[in-house]
Design an enzyme around this catalytic site. Sequence first.
Site, mmCIF file in Angstrom:
data_model
loop_
_atom_site.group_PDB
_atom_site.id
_atom_site.type_symbol
_atom_site.label_atom_id
_atom_site.label_comp_id
_atom_site.label_asym_id
_atom_site.label_seq_id
_atom_site.Cartn_x
_atom_site.Cartn_y
_atom_site.Cartn_z
ATOM 1 N N ASP A 69 -4.523 16.167 -9.567
ATOM 2 C CA ASP A 69 -3.840 14.872 -9.703
ATOM 3 C C ASP A 69 -3.592 14.630 -11.195
ATOM 4 O O ASP A 69 -4.489 14.849 -12.005
ATOM 5 C CB ASP A 69 -4.686 13.732 -9.109
ATOM 6 C CG ASP A 69 -3.839 12.511 -8.740
ATOM 7 O OD1 ASP A 69 -2.943 12.153 -9.537
ATOM 8 O OD2 ASP A 69 -4.061 11.921 -7.674
ATOM 9 N N SER A 76 -4.603 -1.551 -8.819
ATOM 10 C CA SER A 76 -3.967 -1.699 -7.499
ATOM 11 C C SER A 76 -4.280 -0.527 -6.577
ATOM 12 O O SER A 76 -3.937 -0.559 -5.391
ATOM 13 C CB SER A 76 -2.446 -1.839 -7.661
ATOM 14 O OG SER A 76 -1.886 -0.613 -8.112
ATOM 15 N N ASN A 77 -4.927 0.520 -7.100
ATOM 16 C CA ASN A 77 -5.321 1.655 -6.249
ATOM 17 C C ASN A 77 -6.608 1.358 -5.467
ATOM 18 O O ASN A 77 -6.888 2.005 -4.463
ATOM 19 C CB ASN A 77 -5.623 2.904 -7.102
ATOM 20 C CG ASN A 77 -4.445 3.408 -7.919
ATOM 21 O OD1 ASN A 77 -4.643 3.971 -8.984
ATOM 22 N ND2 ASN A 77 -3.224 3.211 -7.438
ATOM 23 N N LEU A 78 -7.397 0.418 -5.994
ATOM 24 C CA LEU A 78 -8.796 0.363 -5.567
ATOM 25 C C LEU A 78 -8.985 -0.107 -4.128
ATOM 26 O O LEU A 78 -10.029 0.147 -3.536
ATOM 27 C CB LEU A 78 -9.604 -0.529 -6.527
ATOM 28 C CG LEU A 78 -9.597 -0.061 -7.995
ATOM 29 C CD1 LEU A 78 -10.432 -1.009 -8.849
ATOM 30 C CD2 LEU A 78 -10.113 1.373 -8.117
ATOM 31 N N ARG A 80 -7.749 1.056 -1.591
ATOM 32 C CA ARG A 80 -7.693 2.176 -0.651
ATOM 33 C C ARG A 80 -8.195 3.493 -1.233
ATOM 34 O O ARG A 80 -8.503 4.404 -0.483
ATOM 35 C CB ARG A 80 -6.253 2.360 -0.149
ATOM 36 C CG ARG A 80 -5.277 2.799 -1.234
ATOM 37 C CD ARG A 80 -3.831 2.624 -0.799
ATOM 38 N NE ARG A 80 -2.899 3.167 -1.774
ATOM 39 C CZ ARG A 80 -2.589 2.601 -2.950
ATOM 40 N NH1 ARG A 80 -3.161 1.460 -3.304
ATOM 41 N NH2 ARG A 80 -1.736 3.151 -3.769
ATOM 42 N N LYS A 93 -7.656 10.221 -12.747
ATOM 43 C CA LYS A 93 -8.250 10.198 -11.409
ATOM 44 C C LYS A 93 -9.150 11.399 -11.167
ATOM 45 O O LYS A 93 -10.149 11.301 -10.452
ATOM 46 C CB LYS A 93 -7.139 10.147 -10.353
ATOM 47 C CG LYS A 93 -6.487 8.786 -10.251
ATOM 48 C CD LYS A 93 -5.500 8.734 -9.092
ATOM 49 C CE LYS A 93 -4.876 7.345 -9.013
ATOM 50 N NZ LYS A 93 -3.859 7.267 -7.935
ATOM 51 N N ASP A 137 1.391 11.813 -2.601
ATOM 52 C CA ASP A 137 2.125 10.596 -2.270
ATOM 53 C C ASP A 137 3.619 10.714 -2.544
ATOM 54 O O ASP A 137 4.284 9.718 -2.781
ATOM 55 C CB ASP A 137 1.540 9.402 -3.022
ATOM 56 C CG ASP A 137 1.669 9.564 -4.525
ATOM 57 O OD1 ASP A 137 2.141 10.619 -4.965
ATOM 58 O OD2 ASP A 137 1.287 8.623 -5.250
ATOM 59 N N CYS A 194 4.300 3.512 -0.014
ATOM 60 C CA CYS A 194 3.246 2.500 0.146
ATOM 61 C C CYS A 194 3.405 1.369 -0.873
ATOM 62 O O CYS A 194 3.060 0.227 -0.603
ATOM 63 C CB CYS A 194 1.873 3.138 0.023
ATOM 64 S SG CYS A 194 1.485 4.258 1.377
ATOM 65 N N CYS A 344 27.898 9.996 0.023
ATOM 66 C CA CYS A 344 26.858 10.580 0.882
ATOM 67 C C CYS A 344 26.848 9.753 2.160
ATOM 68 O O CYS A 344 27.849 9.135 2.504
ATOM 69 C CB CYS A 344 25.497 10.601 0.186
ATOM 70 S SG CYS A 344 24.802 8.974 -0.111
#
Lengths: 388, 90
Positions: A69, A76-78, A80, A93, A137, A194, A344
């Site tokens: 990673d 804002s990651n915490l 999950r 990380k 992700d 997400c 497109c």
Amino acid sequence: MSSTGEAAGTLSAPQVERYHRQIILPELGLAGQRDLLARRVLVVGAGALGSPAALYLAAAGVGTIGIADGDRVDVSNLHRQVLHGTGDVGRPKTASAKNRLAALNPGVRVVEHRQYLDRTNVLAVMAQYDVVVDGSDSFATRYLVNDAAVQLGKPLVSAAILRFEGQLLVFRPGAGCYRCVFPEPPPAGTVPNCAEAGVLGAVAGVVGSAQAVEALKLLAEVGEPAVGRLSLYDAWTGTWQQVRFHRDPTCAVCGDRPTITSLIDYDAWCGVPADSASEGAPEVSAEEAWRLHQSGVPLVDVRPLAEYRRGHVRGSVPVGPVADGSDLPASVAGAAAPLVVCVCLQGVRSAQAARRFSAAGQRAVSLQGGLLAWARAGLPWDSSSAGD
Amino acid sequence: MITGHLPRDLAEEFQSPAALTVEGVDTLTALWAVMERRHPGLGRWLCEPDGAMRQHLTLFVGWRRVPWADAPLPRAEGQEVWILRAVSGG
Ligand SMILES: [Zn+2]
């Protein structure tokens, strides 16, 4: 464990004590535990899925755990990403993960790959491991990891989550790959991530833990890994469903006649806009595009040819996905085309293409709403193979 | 009767249930038409203007994947149909 000393073989007494509840599973036993301690697993992404997966793999005593990673912990990651704590915000990380896993089980070796995997490093990293767990992700990384796993012949446990839903897929060499199930990613911008759509953190706990279970079965060679099955978790209704798939003989990577035999530019293929090109591109309505075309402005279709063949704006020229703005064929570019209109299906990829052309000095605009808007406006389109 | 399962976020976008029950259709083409009629825009989202399912979608009929290249589309009466696309969250 009455016969611990002899039967344990290379297991130490503290190891037997630590893994006792697992060793007494007759399906695993001492031999299975020894296998796990000798095995190496790579976890791609120390995020929502990688967190529970890595925690359970470390707790179970998988001997070497690689964590790949390039990101840093954000507050804002915490909700999950349970590998990381509040005090880790701002740290890489992989470093945070290494600390957490070492605290949980100092008997496993954690290897930091403090980088995003790309086509220049993925083979060298993945080659060091027995099984790959993908909790990345982005579509670009997912397809990259899949293609590398096929090339290297590595088993892959892939999962993804969005909102209240999760997908889990297990691949063994020769038994299909991610592209056999999803030959193409959704057009960029059509499926939210997400960050845009949200995710319930505990959904990642369920699905990432299921990844660990599947990886442990593959590593210890026990049980029935869910190879050839796509497991769908719906947290909203609390249900799991499974559908089956086989290796697709037409698969671009693992099929009978593969068309992708080396790693490609996954960002471009997935339609990821370059950072510097994230500003809005000039757009024109279907009617305006029609008028421009009538006055001699070329319409260039920037989708894969197969998609173009199934339906395209009449008179448009297929140029294929635009990786960089110098891709415009000589037949279209030049003094005869001071301006081009990119087309497109829905106007997302064409906007990215128009930005790339503009950055390369070719004036370009995008057909707003794409072929769908064009057709809705009653303008002519074809589904012939005029682009051949 | 066919039960068509959709990704939840897609279903919500078109104000459709995630599982649609449809009577009296025996081909997938007919299923798309019913979906479009009941939830305008949904059928068009699933199919190209010529009626072919969009390439990034994958289809499972009766719990098994229907390879994209297979034509004509299979009869689906009595089946569970899953329409899925890759997601990337992790
Ligand atoms: Zn494949």
